[in-house]
Design a protein around this motif. Sequence first.
Motif, PDB file in Angstrom:
ATOM      1  N   MET A 164      30.237 -65.946  28.485  1.00 56.32           N
ATOM      2  CA  MET A 164      31.117 -65.046  29.231  1.00 56.32           C
ATOM      3  C   MET A 164      30.628 -63.596  29.065  1.00 56.32           C
ATOM      4  SD  MET A 164      35.124 -65.066  29.549  1.00 56.32           S
ATOM      5  CE  MET A 164      36.060 -63.696  30.181  1.00 56.32           C
ATOM      6  N   THR A 165      30.659 -62.855  30.165  1.00 54.73           N
ATOM      7  CA  THR A 165      30.178 -61.469  30.088  1.00 54.73           C
ATOM      8  C   THR A 165      31.147 -60.609  29.283  1.00 54.73           C
ATOM      9  OG1 THR A 165      31.295 -60.977  32.151  1.00 54.73           O
ATOM     10  CG2 THR A 165      28.971 -61.563  32.300  1.00 54.73           C
ATOM     11  N   LYS A 166      30.562 -59.622  28.603  1.00 55.72           N
ATOM     12  CA  LYS A 166      31.401 -58.674  27.861  1.00 55.72           C
ATOM     13  C   LYS A 166      32.195 -57.843  28.863  1.00 55.72           C
ATOM     14  CE  LYS A 166      29.282 -57.587  23.424  1.00 55.72           C
ATOM     15  NZ  LYS A 166      27.844 -57.541  23.255  1.00 55.72           N
ATOM     16  N   PRO A 167      33.446 -57.521  28.545  1.00 52.54           N
ATOM     17  CA  PRO A 167      34.194 -56.614  29.422  1.00 52.54           C
ATOM     18  C   PRO A 167      33.602 -55.210  29.387  1.00 52.54           C
ATOM     19  CG  PRO A 167      35.418 -57.054  27.397  1.00 52.54           C
ATOM     20  CD  PRO A 167      34.222 -57.951  27.370  1.00 52.54           C
ATOM     21  N   ILE A 168      33.844 -54.439  30.434  1.00 54.50           N
ATOM     22  CA  ILE A 168      33.441 -53.025  30.410  1.00 54.50           C
ATOM     23  C   ILE A 168      34.195 -52.310  29.296  1.00 54.50           C
ATOM     24  CG2 ILE A 168      33.718 -50.824  31.614  1.00 54.50           C
ATOM     25  CD1 ILE A 168      32.837 -51.959  34.100  1.00 54.50           C
ATOM     26  N   LEU A 169      35.511 -52.495  29.279  1.00 52.33           N
ATOM     27  CA  LEU A 169      36.359 -51.831  28.286  1.00 52.33           C
ATOM     28  C   LEU A 169      37.206 -52.864  27.561  1.00 52.33           C
ATOM     29  CD1 LEU A 169      37.611 -48.782  30.388  1.00 52.33           C
ATOM     30  CD2 LEU A 169      36.318 -48.606  28.257  1.00 52.33           C
ATOM     31  N   ASP A 170      37.296 -52.705  26.263  1.00 55.43           N
ATOM     32  CA  ASP A 170      38.173 -53.548  25.463  1.00 55.43           C
ATOM     33  C   ASP A 170      38.971 -52.614  24.551  1.00 55.43           C
ATOM     34  OD1 ASP A 170      39.386 -55.718  24.404  1.00 55.43           O
ATOM     35  OD2 ASP A 170      37.650 -56.477  23.300  1.00 55.43           O
ATOM     36  N   LEU A 221      44.205 -53.807  25.998  1.00 65.38           N
ATOM     37  CA  LEU A 221      43.865 -54.096  27.393  1.00 65.38           C
ATOM     38  C   LEU A 221      42.374 -54.369  27.493  1.00 65.38           C
ATOM     39  CD1 LEU A 221      44.802 -54.099  30.417  1.00 65.38           C
ATOM     40  CD2 LEU A 221      44.100 -51.698  30.492  1.00 65.38           C
ATOM     41  N   THR A 222      42.021 -55.447  28.183  1.00 73.88           N
ATOM     42  CA  THR A 222      40.625 -55.774  28.447  1.00 73.88           C
ATOM     43  C   THR A 222      40.361 -55.597  29.933  1.00 73.88           C
ATOM     44  OG1 THR A 222      40.628 -57.365  26.634  1.00 73.88           O
ATOM     45  CG2 THR A 222      38.873 -57.587  28.250  1.00 73.88           C
ATOM     46  N   HIS A 253      31.476 -51.777  26.611  1.00 77.83           N
ATOM     47  CA  HIS A 253      30.405 -52.786  26.527  1.00 77.83           C
ATOM     48  C   HIS A 253      30.209 -53.243  25.082  1.00 77.83           C
ATOM     49  CE1 HIS A 253      29.294 -52.635  30.719  1.00 77.83           C
ATOM     50  NE2 HIS A 253      29.157 -51.323  30.665  1.00 77.83           N
ATOM     51  N   GLY A 254      31.326 -53.422  24.384  1.00 76.76           N
ATOM     52  CA  GLY A 254      31.279 -53.958  23.025  1.00 76.76           C
ATOM     53  C   GLY A 254      30.990 -52.950  21.930  1.00 76.76           C
ATOM     54  N   LYS A 255      30.742 -51.688  22.318  1.00 75.72           N
ATOM     55  CA  LYS A 255      30.397 -50.664  21.315  1.00 75.72           C
ATOM     56  C   LYS A 255      31.570 -49.718  21.141  1.00 75.72           C
ATOM     57  CE  LYS A 255      26.549 -47.527  20.360  1.00 75.72           C
ATOM     58  NZ  LYS A 255      26.041 -47.727  19.092  1.00 75.72           N
ATOM     59  N   ASN A 256      31.941 -49.463  19.886  1.00 78.95           N
ATOM     60  CA  ASN A 256      33.108 -48.638  19.599  1.00 78.95           C
ATOM     61  C   ASN A 256      32.795 -47.168  19.904  1.00 78.95           C
ATOM     62  OD1 ASN A 256      35.348 -47.291  18.473  1.00 78.95           O
ATOM     63  ND2 ASN A 256      35.616 -48.921  16.961  1.00 78.95           N
ATOM     64  N   PHE A 270      27.771 -42.562  18.884  1.00 79.14           N
ATOM     65  CA  PHE A 270      28.101 -42.857  20.286  1.00 79.14           C
ATOM     66  C   PHE A 270      28.084 -41.563  21.092  1.00 79.14           C
ATOM     67  CE2 PHE A 270      30.598 -43.970  23.971  1.00 79.14           C
ATOM     68  CZ  PHE A 270      30.230 -45.278  24.202  1.00 79.14           C
ATOM     69  N   ASP A 271      27.447 -41.600  22.260  1.00 74.57           N
ATOM     70  CA  ASP A 271      27.309 -40.405  23.092  1.00 74.57           C
ATOM     71  C   ASP A 271      28.517 -40.276  24.034  1.00 74.57           C
ATOM     72  OD1 ASP A 271      26.667 -38.357  24.763  1.00 74.57           O
ATOM     73  OD2 ASP A 271      24.678 -39.067  25.275  1.00 74.57           O
TER      74      ASP A 271
END
Length: 247
Positions: free
Chosen positions: A1-7, A26-27, A65-68, A74-75
Amino acid sequence: MTKPILDIKQLEKSYGQNQVLKGISLTVQAGEVISIIGSSGSGKSTFLRSINLLEEPTAGDILFHGKNIADTDFDLHTYREKVGMVFQSFNLFDNLNVLENAIVAQTTVLKRDRAEAEAIAKANLEKVGMGEQYWLAKPKQLSGGQKQRVAIARALSVDPEAILFDEPTSALDPEMVGEVLKTMKDLAHSGLTMIIVTHEMAFAKEVSDRVIFMDKGVIAEEGTPQQIFENPQEERTKEFLQRFLGS
């Protein structure tokens, strides 16, 4: 399953003793159109502004995309390009003409060369119905609906993956609401990921994949437009829709 844009996980926001957001999760999948409805003061705009870090959450995580996005490496500038925002008050640069408003972020933030930025700006202005006859106009010469369409073109011009719309029609005269909603419907049908705080119930019902009803800082109910508008389960949702739709 693809990662959500925002989680978004357990997001909280407090101002002193006043807790406005109380653990919202919210995902958001790519291409999804989500409308957020609810009474004034329910936390809708604060939630949207927190996603974009215009408000700093008190607690919780936002993963892109899974990155906090709270990670120190983070930029944030890149994130804000990829998750754009359209405000109720337009936020255009009054000293720049329409075309320059749609160019400036491309050349300053994305470092695009002028010719490429201009071509992209013109294409996006055309897309929202703000063609060549408007490009040299200053914002003060435009109607509210025209300003908002320029703001949408500007947001599109930095190639966002998602756009957050914070009550984009609330500052408009009634006859101008339709033109902005039509622009947003076209964007929704184009596959752009959109999260929209709105009071326009018919619009939310028509364009959304999901509708979220917020009340007192929580997501009280969510579902398809049919579920929320035609068969709400929560008493609070029913009361809100009865008040709002007068049914």
